[in-house]
Design a protein around this motif. Structure first.
Motif, PDB file in Angstrom:
ATOM      1  N   PRO A   5      -9.126  21.480  10.749  1.00 20.04           N
ATOM      2  CA  PRO A   5      -9.208  20.088  11.194  1.00 20.04           C
ATOM      3  C   PRO A   5      -7.981  19.676  11.984  1.00 20.04           C
ATOM      4  O   PRO A   5      -6.885  20.228  11.795  1.00 20.04           O
ATOM      5  CB  PRO A   5      -9.296  19.308   9.871  1.00 20.04           C
ATOM      6  CG  PRO A   5      -8.643  20.187   8.853  1.00 20.04           C
ATOM      7  CD  PRO A   5      -8.953  21.605   9.289  1.00 20.04           C
ATOM      8  N   ALA A   6      -8.156  18.718  12.851  1.00 16.10           N
ATOM      9  CA  ALA A   6      -7.037  18.208  13.638  1.00 16.10           C
ATOM     10  C   ALA A   6      -6.057  17.466  12.731  1.00 16.10           C
ATOM     11  O   ALA A   6      -6.448  16.918  11.694  1.00 16.10           O
ATOM     12  CB  ALA A   6      -7.560  17.275  14.718  1.00 16.10           C
ATOM     13  N   PRO A   7      -4.779  17.447  13.091  1.00 15.22           N
ATOM     14  CA  PRO A   7      -3.791  16.688  12.297  1.00 15.22           C
ATOM     15  C   PRO A   7      -4.183  15.209  12.229  1.00 15.22           C
ATOM     16  O   PRO A   7      -4.778  14.666  13.147  1.00 15.22           O
ATOM     17  CB  PRO A   7      -2.491  16.882  13.077  1.00 15.22           C
ATOM     18  CG  PRO A   7      -2.704  18.107  13.889  1.00 15.22           C
ATOM     19  CD  PRO A   7      -4.162  18.126  14.233  1.00 15.22           C
ATOM     20  N   ARG A   8      -3.810  14.574  11.129  1.00 15.56           N
ATOM     21  CA  ARG A   8      -4.163  13.184  10.917  1.00 15.56           C
ATOM     22  C   ARG A   8      -2.902  12.333  11.035  1.00 15.56           C
ATOM     23  O   ARG A   8      -1.940  12.514  10.287  1.00 15.56           O
ATOM     24  CB  ARG A   8      -4.818  13.007   9.549  1.00 15.56           C
ATOM     25  CG  ARG A   8      -5.874  14.071   9.287  1.00 15.56           C
ATOM     26  CD  ARG A   8      -6.431  13.994   7.903  1.00 15.56           C
ATOM     27  NE  ARG A   8      -7.539  13.069   7.836  1.00 15.56           N
ATOM     28  CZ  ARG A   8      -8.318  12.941   6.757  1.00 15.56           C
ATOM     29  NH1 ARG A   8      -8.093  13.648   5.679  1.00 15.56           N
ATOM     30  NH2 ARG A   8      -9.324  12.089   6.767  1.00 15.56           N
ATOM     31  N   ALA A   9      -2.938  11.386  11.945  1.00 19.97           N
ATOM     32  CA  ALA A   9      -1.747  10.595  12.240  1.00 19.97           C
ATOM     33  C   ALA A   9      -1.266   9.797  11.036  1.00 19.97           C
ATOM     34  O   ALA A   9      -0.068   9.510  10.916  1.00 19.97           O
ATOM     35  CB  ALA A   9      -2.025   9.662  13.419  1.00 19.97           C
ATOM     36  N   TRP A  10      -2.178   9.439  10.131  1.00 17.87           N
ATOM     37  CA  TRP A  10      -1.772   8.574   9.028  1.00 17.87           C
ATOM     38  C   TRP A  10      -1.316   9.342   7.786  1.00 17.87           C
ATOM     39  O   TRP A  10      -0.896   8.745   6.798  1.00 17.87           O
ATOM     40  CB  TRP A  10      -2.887   7.604   8.656  1.00 17.87           C
ATOM     41  CG  TRP A  10      -4.224   8.229   8.334  1.00 17.87           C
ATOM     42  CD1 TRP A  10      -5.245   8.469   9.198  1.00 17.87           C
ATOM     43  CD2 TRP A  10      -4.694   8.646   7.040  1.00 17.87           C
ATOM     44  NE1 TRP A  10      -6.324   9.022   8.540  1.00 17.87           N
ATOM     45  CE2 TRP A  10      -6.014   9.133   7.213  1.00 17.87           C
ATOM     46  CE3 TRP A  10      -4.139   8.656   5.762  1.00 17.87           C
ATOM     47  CZ2 TRP A  10      -6.778   9.630   6.154  1.00 17.87           C
ATOM     48  CZ3 TRP A  10      -4.896   9.151   4.704  1.00 17.87           C
ATOM     49  CH2 TRP A  10      -6.198   9.632   4.904  1.00 17.87           C
ATOM     50  N   MET A  11      -1.361  10.668   7.825  1.00 15.09           N
ATOM     51  CA  MET A  11      -0.924  11.447   6.666  1.00 15.09           C
ATOM     52  C   MET A  11       0.592  11.624   6.679  1.00 15.09           C
ATOM     53  O   MET A  11       1.239  11.583   7.733  1.00 15.09           O
ATOM     54  CB  MET A  11      -1.600  12.813   6.658  1.00 15.09           C
ATOM     55  CG  MET A  11      -3.056  12.791   6.212  1.00 15.09           C
ATOM     56  SD  MET A  11      -3.257  12.202   4.499  1.00 15.09           S
ATOM     57  CE  MET A  11      -2.374  13.461   3.589  1.00 15.09           C
ATOM     58  N   ASN A  12       1.157  11.839   5.478  1.00 15.90           N
ATOM     59  CA  ASN A  12       2.586  12.117   5.345  1.00 15.90           C
ATOM     60  C   ASN A  12       2.805  12.933   4.073  1.00 15.90           C
ATOM     61  O   ASN A  12       1.864  13.134   3.291  1.00 15.90           O
ATOM     62  CB  ASN A  12       3.402  10.809   5.327  1.00 15.90           C
ATOM     63  CG  ASN A  12       3.005   9.890   4.176  1.00 15.90           C
ATOM     64  OD1 ASN A  12       2.803  10.335   3.047  1.00 15.90           O
ATOM     65  ND2 ASN A  12       2.897   8.598   4.460  1.00 15.90           N
ATOM     66  N   PRO A  13       4.011  13.459   3.837  1.00 15.07           N
ATOM     67  CA  PRO A  13       4.252  14.312   2.663  1.00 15.07           C
ATOM     68  C   PRO A  13       3.923  13.634   1.330  1.00 15.07           C
ATOM     69  O   PRO A  13       3.431  14.290   0.400  1.00 15.07           O
ATOM     70  CB  PRO A  13       5.743  14.642   2.765  1.00 15.07           C
ATOM     71  CG  PRO A  13       6.023  14.581   4.237  1.00 15.07           C
ATOM     72  CD  PRO A  13       5.181  13.450   4.749  1.00 15.07           C
ATOM     73  N   GLU A  14       4.199  12.350   1.221  1.00 20.12           N
ATOM     74  CA  GLU A  14       3.896  11.644  -0.032  1.00 20.12           C
ATOM     75  C   GLU A  14       2.387  11.654  -0.301  1.00 20.12           C
ATOM     76  O   GLU A  14       1.944  11.890  -1.435  1.00 20.12           O
ATOM     77  CB  GLU A  14       4.393  10.205   0.042  1.00 20.12           C
ATOM     78  CG  GLU A  14       4.068   9.385  -1.215  1.00 20.12           C
ATOM     79  CD  GLU A  14       4.256   7.890  -1.022  1.00 20.12           C
ATOM     80  OE1 GLU A  14       3.824   7.134  -1.912  1.00 20.12           O
ATOM     81  OE2 GLU A  14       4.811   7.489   0.012  1.00 20.12           O
ATOM     82  N   LEU A  15       1.608  11.408   0.740  1.00 22.33           N
ATOM     83  CA  LEU A  15       0.157  11.408   0.582  1.00 22.33           C
ATOM     84  C   LEU A  15      -0.369  12.805   0.270  1.00 22.33           C
ATOM     85  O   LEU A  15      -1.342  12.956  -0.474  1.00 22.33           O
ATOM     86  CB  LEU A  15      -0.504  10.851   1.841  1.00 22.33           C
ATOM     87  CG  LEU A  15      -0.287   9.353   2.097  1.00 22.33           C
ATOM     88  CD1 LEU A  15      -0.775   8.977   3.497  1.00 22.33           C
ATOM     89  CD2 LEU A  15      -1.006   8.513   1.042  1.00 22.33           C
ATOM     90  N   GLU A  16       0.273  13.831   0.809  1.00 24.16           N
ATOM     91  CA  GLU A  16      -0.134  15.199   0.496  1.00 24.16           C
ATOM     92  C   GLU A  16       0.116  15.514  -0.980  1.00 24.16           C
ATOM     93  O   GLU A  16      -0.678  16.203  -1.622  1.00 24.16           O
ATOM     94  CB  GLU A  16       0.605  16.198   1.381  1.00 24.16           C
ATOM     95  CG  GLU A  16       0.199  16.153   2.849  1.00 24.16           C
ATOM     96  CD  GLU A  16      -1.238  16.607   3.091  1.00 24.16           C
ATOM     97  OE1 GLU A  16      -1.908  17.054   2.131  1.00 24.16           O
ATOM     98  OE2 GLU A  16      -1.699  16.517   4.248  1.00 24.16           O
ATOM     99  N   MET A  17       1.219  15.003  -1.518  1.00 31.74           N
ATOM    100  CA  MET A  17       1.481  15.197  -2.948  1.00 31.74           C
ATOM    101  C   MET A  17       0.429  14.486  -3.791  1.00 31.74           C
ATOM    102  O   MET A  17      -0.054  15.027  -4.799  1.00 31.74           O
ATOM    103  CB  MET A  17       2.889  14.686  -3.290  1.00 31.74           C
ATOM    104  CG  MET A  17       4.019  15.508  -2.712  1.00 31.74           C
ATOM    105  SD  MET A  17       5.654  14.796  -3.058  1.00 31.74           S
ATOM    106  CE  MET A  17       5.656  14.825  -4.855  1.00 31.74           C
TER     107      MET A  17
END
Length: 386
Positions: A5-17
């Motif tokens: 999938p294409a990168p998501r502009a609204w994602m960040n490391p905190e959300l990945e955790m």
């Protein structure tokens, strides 16, 4: 192997955790119980408290009220992981994404302090009661009445198709405080229902899909509720409050549907690469490849559109017509994709042991709840005609 999938502009490391935590929770603590929950038509009550312990409830509510202090993106991530795991036996969307935000936006300070911390901990499960047996999508014509009697409202009526209805201890009820005023006569009242005289839960409803979800009817007979439980502090604001918050609900439905669509494609890709037909993998047939290419394209378009809507809602710029577009198009496309994917499974797609069969029945309600898709198109058309 599916396309990255294409990168998501609204994602960040905190959300990945947060995603990792949510994925482990749904896969290890919920998926193994799905069959049992489907048989009993509801999840175990303890799963709510476990979700609260892990910070998966009210993630978008400020820490001052016991929440996670995040934004809509946090709720989107949790929604995605719940639907990726196909765990729909309890609705975090209704509890955290909808009812909690009605309280946050319209509740008094006392109301927020009283209910939100308990909701965040999982000690209090929330539901919203809008739909009635004789008034589905048309909220202006609800019949449930709330008549002022001193410091209380006396509520009479019934609601149906109530998600989280069995476990809910707090219900946001749409009532008519003025039966002659149409939309301006609608109000929202928060009700703590456990042990409340005049309140009764109906039986768990049988459904063709989402069989583990505790969906019930609710009945109110001279049910007395403190007038202080009125949401927004003034009668007649309920319809406007519903209209302002429905885009959030509809986007959550679109997020869940887009995730389900991709899961259907991934399951089917794995199946057709292994399944042998005429001495070769099913994926070797041109029809199979073309059908999956079509399905993956729809899934990619859906995710791209939904990601844009998530960013817009987080920025406070998502409008009602665009949310309606996302809700109807993504839920429709999901049903189309799942149907194509089930067909590629052949007879095995009709067997309940294959995830695609449950997706087929579970996804169908997406075109109905949150406002039927025909109503979504009317909302869009009216906006175009202005």
């Amino acid at each position: 192997m599916s396309l990255a999938p294409a990168p998501r502009a609204w994602m960040n490391p905190e959300l990945e955790m947060l995603r990792d935590t949510a994925r482990r929770f749904f896969e290890t603590e919920c998926v193994p119980h799905q069959d049992d929950w489907a048989r009993q038509k509801h999840a175990d009550r303890g799963i709510w408290r476990r979700a609260g312990e892990l910070g998966l409830l009210c993630a978008g509510i400020p820490e001052a009220y016991g929440g996670g202090g995040g934004g809509f993106q946090h709720e989107a991530v949790i929604c995605e992981e719940q639907m990726r795991a196909q765990v729909n036996s309890f609705s975090l969307n209704v509890h955290s994404g909808i009812v909690a935000h009605y309280l946050l936006v319209y509740g008094s300070e006392a109301q927020k302090q009283r209910w939100l911390p308990r909701m965040a901990a999982g000690d209090l499960v929330a539901a919203i009661a809008m739909t009635e047996p004789g008034a589905g999508t048309d909220l202006q014509r609800i019949k449930t009445s709330a008549v002022r009697d001193g410091d209380h409202y006396v509520i009479n009526g019934a609601k149906t198709f109530i998600t989280n209805g069995l476990h809910a201890g707090l219900v946001c009820i749409a009532v008519k405080t003025d039966s002659q005023a149409g939309a301006k006569g609608v109000s929202l009242v928060m009700v703590e229902v456990d042990g409340l005289p005049g309140f009764r839960r109906g039986k768990l409803l049988d459904k063709i899909g989402q069989q583990g979800q505790d969906t019930v009817e609710l009945f109110f007979s001279d049910m007395r509720v403190p007038a202080a439980n009125l949401l927004g502090g003034e009668e007649g604001r309920g319809f406007a409050q519903l209209m302002q918050q429905l885009p959030r609900e509809r986007l959550l439905l679109a997020i869940g549907s887009a995730t389900t669509m991709q899961r259907a494609v991934d399951e089917t890709l794995a199946y057709v690469c292994e399944r042998q037909v005429f001495g070769a993998p099913l994926m070797a047939l041109q029809n199979t490849r073309f059908k999956l290419a079509e399905c993956q394209t729809r899934a990619t378009v859906a995710r791209t559109f939904v990601d844009d809507c998530v960013a817009r809602l987080a920025a406070g710029t998502l409008d009602v017509p665009t949310a309606a577009m996302a809700k109807w198009w993504v839920t429709d496309a999901t049903c189309q994709v799942i149907d194509e994917c089930l067909q590629l499974h052949g007879g095995y797609g009709y067997m309940v042991e294959y995830p695609i069969s449950r997706m087929y029945t579970d996804a169908r309600v997406g075109r109905i709840y949150g406002g039927a898709n025909e109503v979504m198109k009317e909302i869009i058309a009216r906006a175009m005609a202005r």
